[in-house]
Design an enzyme around this catalytic site. Structure first.
Site, PDB file in Angstrom:
ATOM      1  N   THR B   1       0.831  -1.209   0.000  1.00 23.42           N
ATOM      2  CA  THR B   1       0.000   0.000   0.000  1.00 23.42           C
ATOM      3  C   THR B   1       0.857   1.246   0.000  1.00 23.42           C
ATOM      4  OG1 THR B   1      -1.690  -1.117   1.296  1.00 23.42           O
ATOM      5  CG2 THR B   1      -1.756   1.285   1.267  1.00 23.42           C
ATOM      6  N   ARG B  29     -13.514  -9.084   0.049  1.00 20.70           N
ATOM      7  CA  ARG B  29     -12.959  -8.350   1.185  1.00 20.70           C
ATOM      8  C   ARG B  29     -12.470  -6.966   0.752  1.00 20.70           C
ATOM      9  NH1 ARG B  29      -7.563  -6.096   2.552  1.00 20.70           N
ATOM     10  NH2 ARG B  29      -7.294  -6.360   4.781  1.00 20.70           N
ATOM     11  N   VAL B  30     -12.810  -5.973   1.559  1.00 20.64           N
ATOM     12  CA  VAL B  30     -12.284  -4.623   1.368  1.00 20.64           C
ATOM     13  C   VAL B  30     -11.529  -4.239   2.626  1.00 20.64           C
ATOM     14  CG1 VAL B  30     -12.880  -2.190   1.074  1.00 20.64           C
ATOM     15  CG2 VAL B  30     -14.115  -3.943  -0.221  1.00 20.64           C
ATOM     16  N   THR B  52      -0.688   2.392   7.001  1.00 24.76           N
ATOM     17  CA  THR B  52      -0.400   1.138   6.314  1.00 24.76           C
ATOM     18  C   THR B  52      -0.361   0.021   7.350  1.00 24.76           C
ATOM     19  OG1 THR B  52       1.156   0.015   4.827  1.00 24.76           O
ATOM     20  CG2 THR B  52       2.107   1.444   6.490  1.00 24.76           C
TER      21      THR B  52
END
Lengths: 223, 136
Positions: B1, B29-30, B52
């Site tokens: 990320t 999934r989020v 993160t």
């Protein structure tokens, strides 16, 4: 009004205007700004954002440029297409952009078939009154607003990672309190584990029945 | 990320996040990436934040909203970042994550838990990007 009063008024006005001009110039030429801050040592992403904002782009535009550079470079395999396959081996994209002036937000979640996550989020902000679009609706919106797609977001690396994981009986994974616990699905609820929560009247709950798994998150697998 | 905050020449702040999420996640999934206040948050009057780590845990605490609101209450970026992380760690001792905070004046700091975290900065004092290391 006497002539001297007019002169004083005009002089005061000019002085005030000149102070305003100086203050404005100081804001624009402040030695504090611009500033780019990013998680992780994603140097090229920061440089891309810096180039944009140093050339006069807005903060929002610079964020989009910076994150987009990371998507193209597939930073750490955790950004952009070709990384982090899910249980089905598919890569999906989550992205968000927020303007701290207007508090406008655009975001996409679990977006399939479109590789440009941050640009899609920016399009949501620019061309809709919504905050977050998800799944194939997000993909359709992004494509309709001009982003390339639909396309396969997998890469040889992500396919290999997923194949290895399947060969390892789908371990590790994010399931809990399911059977089979140590193999691939299809999965069903593990009723003996779930009873710990359902039957609160009994005093014979064995906490050991609740499955614990250490976190899967690390430097190359994270949000 | 990647989670990024930018302050432009006018002093305006924006933040953004992009990720392909956690490997082997359950389809559908989020994580925290697209959740406002979790992976990122910005308010021009205060500053910005990026996060993160373990998104499933972090999104329950909106750590970046917490960071910005703590700075609004007068905390320095370092103090606000540490406070947001410690709130999660108190409830989830196995959690892994980090936040980076920047106030409206460009002062920045990071905090992390469960791993060593690095973040990157470029400002007019720097010829190129500088990487800062934060220990848990």
């Amino acid at each position: 009004m006497a002539r001297s009063d007019v002169l004083i008024f005009v002089s005061t006005l000019l002085l005030f205007l000149s102070l305003l001009t100086v203050a404005d110039a100081e804001l624009v030429k402040s030695d504090k700004f611009p500033v780019v801050v990013s998680t992780w040592p994603f140097l090229e992403a920061v440089r891309a954002a810096w180039r944009a904002v140093d050339n006069g782009s807005s903060a929002v535009e610079a964020v989009v440029e910076g994150c987009s550079a990371c998507e193209e470079l597939r930073c750490d395999g955790t950004v952009g297409p070709g990384g982090s396959p899910d249980e089905n081996g598919e890569t999906m994209i989550d992205a968000l952009v927020m303007d701290g002036v207007t508090m406008e937000v655009g975001a996409v979640a679990a977006m399939r078939y479109v590789k440009d996550g941050i640009r899609a989020a920016h399009l949501v902000m620019k061309y809709s009154q919504h905050t977050l679009l998800a799944g194939e609706g997000a993909s359709a919106f992004a494509i309709s607003m001009g982003l390339p797609g639909p396309m396969n977001l997998s890469s040889p690396e992500s396919v290999k990672k997923w194949s290895d994981w399947k060969e390892n009986q789908c371990q590790p994974n994010f399931r809990k309190n399911v059977v089979p616990a140590n193999d691939c699905g299809p999965y069903k609820p593990n009723n003996s584990a779930m009873n710990v929560f359902v039957d609160k009247s009994t005093e014979s709950c064995e906490m050991g029945a609740i499955e614990y798994k250490p976190p899967l998150v690390g430097p190359h697998n994270h949000d | 990320t990647i989670s990024m905050a930018v302050i432009d020449r006018m002093g305006h702040i924006a933040v953004g996040t992009s990720t392909n999420g956690a490997t082997y996640k359950i389809p559908g999934r989020v994580g925290d990436g697209p959740i406002v206040g979790s992976s990122a948050y910005a308010d021009d009057e205060v500053g910005g934040c990026g996060a993160t780590g373990d998104g499933d845990t972090m999104m329950r605490f909106l750590p970046c909203y917490q960071v910005v609101e703590s700075m609004r209450q007068g905390m320095k970026p370092e103090e606000a970042a540490k406070d947001a992380i410690s709130r999660i760690a108190r409830k989830f001792p196995d959690f892994v994550g980090a936040v980076v905070a920047v106030d409206k004046n460009g002062s920045h700091a990071g905090a992390c838990y469960g791993w060593t975290f690095q973040y990157s900065v470029q400002n007019p004092d720097m010829n190129d990007v500088q990487v800062f290391t934060v220990l848990p």
